[in-house]
Scaffold this motif. Structure first.
Motif, PDB file in Angstrom:
ATOM      1  N   HIS A   1       0.828  -1.205   0.000  1.00  0.00           N
ATOM      2  CA  HIS A   1       0.000   0.000   0.000  1.00  0.00           C
ATOM      3  C   HIS A   1       0.863   1.256   0.000  1.00  0.00           C
ATOM      4  CE1 HIS A   1      -4.247  -1.123   0.265  1.00  0.00           C
ATOM      5  NE2 HIS A   1      -3.830  -2.235   0.844  1.00  0.00           N
ATOM      6  N   THR A   2       1.917   1.258   0.824  1.00  0.00           N
ATOM      7  CA  THR A   2       2.807   2.419   0.873  1.00  0.00           C
ATOM      8  C   THR A   2       3.433   2.682  -0.488  1.00  0.00           C
ATOM      9  OG1 THR A   2       3.316   2.026   3.207  1.00  0.00           O
ATOM     10  CG2 THR A   2       4.868   3.385   1.981  1.00  0.00           C
ATOM     11  N   SER A   3       3.817   1.611  -1.179  1.00  0.00           N
ATOM     12  CA  SER A   3       4.532   1.756  -2.446  1.00  0.00           C
ATOM     13  C   SER A   3       3.623   2.059  -3.626  1.00  0.00           C
ATOM     14  CB  SER A   3       5.308   0.463  -2.757  1.00  0.00           C
ATOM     15  OG  SER A   3       6.212   0.148  -1.729  1.00  0.00           O
ATOM     16  N   MET A   4       2.355   1.607  -3.570  1.00  0.00           N
ATOM     17  CA  MET A   4       1.573   1.588  -4.799  1.00  0.00           C
ATOM     18  C   MET A   4       0.182   2.203  -4.717  1.00  0.00           C
ATOM     19  SD  MET A   4       2.546  -2.345  -5.850  1.00  0.00           S
ATOM     20  CE  MET A   4       1.939  -2.261  -7.523  1.00  0.00           C
ATOM     21  N   ALA A   5      -0.391   2.334  -3.526  1.00  0.00           N
ATOM     22  CA  ALA A   5      -1.809   2.695  -3.431  1.00  0.00           C
ATOM     23  C   ALA A   5      -2.129   4.070  -3.993  1.00  0.00           C
ATOM     24  CB  ALA A   5      -2.271   2.606  -1.972  1.00  0.00           C
ATOM     25  N   HIS A   6      -1.163   4.989  -3.967  1.00  0.00           N
ATOM     26  CA  HIS A   6      -1.457   6.369  -4.366  1.00  0.00           C
ATOM     27  C   HIS A   6      -0.881   6.735  -5.733  1.00  0.00           C
ATOM     28  CE1 HIS A   6      -3.152   7.004  -0.455  1.00  0.00           C
ATOM     29  NE2 HIS A   6      -2.021   6.704   0.145  1.00  0.00           N
ATOM     30  N   ARG A   7      -0.419   5.753  -6.456  1.00  0.00           N
ATOM     31  CA  ARG A   7       0.132   6.044  -7.776  1.00  0.00           C
ATOM     32  C   ARG A   7      -0.984   6.371  -8.762  1.00  0.00           C
ATOM     33  NH1 ARG A   7       5.486   4.299  -8.531  1.00  0.00           N
ATOM     34  NH2 ARG A   7       5.081   4.354 -10.759  1.00  0.00           N
ATOM     35  N   GLN A   8      -0.675   7.249  -9.713  1.00  0.00           N
ATOM     36  CA  GLN A   8      -1.680   7.641 -10.704  1.00  0.00           C
ATOM     37  C   GLN A   8      -1.673   6.757 -11.956  1.00  0.00           C
ATOM     38  OE1 GLN A   8       0.097  11.058  -9.741  1.00  0.00           O
ATOM     39  NE2 GLN A   8      -1.305  10.973  -8.021  1.00  0.00           N
TER      40      GLN A   8
ATOM     41  N   PHE B   1       3.206  -2.837 -12.080  1.00  0.00           N
ATOM     42  CA  PHE B   1       3.213  -4.277 -11.836  1.00  0.00           C
ATOM     43  C   PHE B   1       4.527  -4.651 -11.179  1.00  0.00           C
ATOM     44  CE2 PHE B   1       4.171  -8.658 -13.186  1.00  0.00           C
ATOM     45  CZ  PHE B   1       3.021  -9.302 -12.761  1.00  0.00           C
ATOM     46  N   ARG B   2       4.437  -5.269  -9.987  1.00  0.00           N
ATOM     47  CA  ARG B   2       5.629  -5.665  -9.238  1.00  0.00           C
ATOM     48  C   ARG B   2       5.614  -7.175  -9.021  1.00  0.00           C
ATOM     49  NH1 ARG B   2       7.754  -0.959  -7.011  1.00  0.00           N
ATOM     50  NH2 ARG B   2       9.289  -2.148  -5.837  1.00  0.00           N
ATOM     51  N   ILE B   3       6.815  -7.716  -8.828  1.00  0.00           N
ATOM     52  CA  ILE B   3       6.961  -9.132  -8.507  1.00  0.00           C
ATOM     53  C   ILE B   3       7.737  -9.245  -7.198  1.00  0.00           C
ATOM     54  CG2 ILE B   3       7.745 -11.390  -9.277  1.00  0.00           C
ATOM     55  CD1 ILE B   3       7.879 -10.291 -12.104  1.00  0.00           C
ATOM     56  N   LEU B   4       7.197 -10.039  -6.278  1.00  0.00           N
ATOM     57  CA  LEU B   4       7.890 -10.369  -5.040  1.00  0.00           C
ATOM     58  C   LEU B   4       8.435 -11.783  -5.186  1.00  0.00           C
ATOM     59  CD1 LEU B   4       5.253  -9.042  -2.462  1.00  0.00           C
ATOM     60  CD2 LEU B   4       7.025  -7.766  -3.683  1.00  0.00           C
ATOM     61  N   PHE B   5       9.749 -11.938  -5.067  1.00  0.00           N
ATOM     62  CA  PHE B   5      10.417 -13.220  -5.259  1.00  0.00           C
ATOM     63  C   PHE B   5      10.702 -13.854  -3.893  1.00  0.00           C
ATOM     64  CE2 PHE B   5      11.460 -10.479  -8.822  1.00  0.00           C
ATOM     65  CZ  PHE B   5      11.215 -11.289  -9.919  1.00  0.00           C
ATOM     66  N   LEU B   6      10.326 -15.111  -3.740  1.00  0.00           N
ATOM     67  CA  LEU B   6      10.481 -15.816  -2.466  1.00  0.00           C
ATOM     68  C   LEU B   6      11.422 -16.996  -2.608  1.00  0.00           C
ATOM     69  CD1 LEU B   6       6.695 -15.995  -1.462  1.00  0.00           C
ATOM     70  CD2 LEU B   6       8.288 -14.110  -1.108  1.00  0.00           C
TER      71      LEU B   6
ATOM     72  N   GLU C   1      10.778  -6.355  -7.328  1.00  0.00           N
ATOM     73  CA  GLU C   1      11.107  -5.586  -8.519  1.00  0.00           C
ATOM     74  C   GLU C   1       9.865  -5.035  -9.196  1.00  0.00           C
ATOM     75  OE1 GLU C   1      15.131  -7.969 -10.020  1.00  0.00           O
ATOM     76  OE2 GLU C   1      13.306  -8.015 -11.216  1.00  0.00           O
ATOM     77  N   GLU C   2      10.009  -3.835  -9.727  1.00  0.00           N
ATOM     78  CA  GLU C   2       8.988  -3.309 -10.623  1.00  0.00           C
ATOM     79  C   GLU C   2       9.230  -3.916 -11.995  1.00  0.00           C
ATOM     80  OE1 GLU C   2       7.754   0.848 -12.845  1.00  0.00           O
ATOM     81  OE2 GLU C   2       8.753   0.948 -10.893  1.00  0.00           O
ATOM     82  N   GLN C   3       8.241  -4.622 -12.509  1.00  0.00           N
ATOM     83  CA  GLN C   3       8.377  -5.286 -13.790  1.00  0.00           C
ATOM     84  C   GLN C   3       7.915  -4.401 -14.936  1.00  0.00           C
ATOM     85  OE1 GLN C   3       9.807  -8.104 -14.231  1.00  0.00           O
ATOM     86  NE2 GLN C   3       9.334  -8.657 -16.349  1.00  0.00           N
ATOM     87  N   ALA C   4       6.870  -3.603 -14.692  1.00  0.00           N
ATOM     88  CA  ALA C   4       6.331  -2.768 -15.765  1.00  0.00           C
ATOM     89  C   ALA C   4       5.500  -1.647 -15.168  1.00  0.00           C
ATOM     90  CB  ALA C   4       5.465  -3.604 -16.718  1.00  0.00           C
ATOM     91  N   GLU C   5       5.380  -0.568 -15.937  1.00  0.00           N
ATOM     92  CA  GLU C   5       4.504   0.545 -15.573  1.00  0.00           C
ATOM     93  C   GLU C   5       3.692   0.919 -16.797  1.00  0.00           C
ATOM     94  OE1 GLU C   5       4.597   4.876 -13.317  1.00  0.00           O
ATOM     95  OE2 GLU C   5       6.445   3.744 -13.641  1.00  0.00           O
TER      96      GLU C   5
END
Length: 258
Positions: A148-155, A159-164, A174-178
């Motif tokens: 939410h901190t990173s993405m909720a307020h973007r205009q 698309f991000r990927i969390l690697f486990l 990582e941010e994969q695309a915008e």
């Protein structure tokens, strides 16, 4: 921006106690070495209220004023704080706004933009530190806070990927695309490639909906299915796909979509 609209900017500590007259000035720039005491008292009162009660004791425009005190040391920043909130809606969207959008607001210059972007970066780093190298399931609330901190307020959509790793610890993010306000291009082949490069055992996909509504579109569902099918033969699990809205999120796993 006219000469009369432009603010005089400088970088100063957020709570400058010993610097000569850093306090609030009327909207017209003042000459002379000192500012009226009632102007100084306003900033002093706001700082003291923040120290005593924290952010909960202050509305958004006053919290934003505290940030702007540093950027604009000799102007009345309350009108600018209100203009920013009128333009973007809340302090989260002000801080997350693109520099180009911020620069369109009368009174915003490089010092204001820089300080807001520093504040945004610090918030992201703090949220990220709570989830990196930690077990995702036991840190799920912290993970959602980070998203939410990173993405909720973007205009625009991101698309991000969390690697486990095999213990479900977050090893990379990582941010994969915008994309645009309602679309972001995602290519399963690139997702698989990055997963193999990170030696990841599982992924969590995350993207935001600038509209604020986290409900998945048909293209969201189809894209998730394509990625899931691309990962499966390689033994890489897709734990979830989270869609982040302005005040809520949707989990594909919880909704039975994955």
């Amino acid at each position: 921006m006219t000469r009369h609209d432009k603010f005089e900017e400088a970088s100063l500590p957020l709570f400058p106690e010993d610097i000569l007259d850093p306090d609030e000035a009327p909207s017209t720039p003042l000459s002379g070495p000192r500012l009226p005491s009632y102007i100084k008292d306003h900033r002093t009162r706001l700082r003291q209220r923040f120290r005593d009660g924290g952010a909960d004791a202050m509305p958004d425009y006053e919290l934003l004023e505290l940030v702007l005190f540093r950027s604009i040391p000799r102007q009345d920043v309350k009108p600018l704080a209100r203009r920013l909130l009128d333009c973007f809606g809340d302090i989260g969207r002000v801080v997350a706004a693109q520099p180009e959008r911020l620069a369109q607001v009368r009174g915003v210059g490089e010092a204001v933009i820089t300080d807001l972007k520093i504040l945004e970066a610090a918030a992201h780093r703090m949220a990220r530190a709570k989830v990196m190298q930690r077990h995702v399931i036991s840190s799920w609330e912290a993970l959602l806070d980070y998203c939410h901190t990173s993405m909720a307020h973007r205009q625009t959509e991101q698309f991000r990927i969390l690697f486990l790793d095999r213990k479900n610890r977050l090893i990379a993010d990582e941010e994969q695309a915008e994309g645009t306000v309602d679309h972001v291009p995602v290519y399963p082949r690139e997702v698989v490639k990055r997963a193999l490069e990170h030696n990841a055992c599982a992924l969590i996909l995350v993207h935001n909906h600038p509209s604020g509504d986290p409900s998945p579109s048909q293209s969201d569902i189809e894209m998730t299915d394509r990625i899931h099918r691309a990962l499966h033969p390689l033994g890489i699990a897709l734990h979830d796909h989270l869609i982040i809205g302005s005040s809520a999120e949707l989990s594909f796993r919880s909704e039975g979509l994955l």
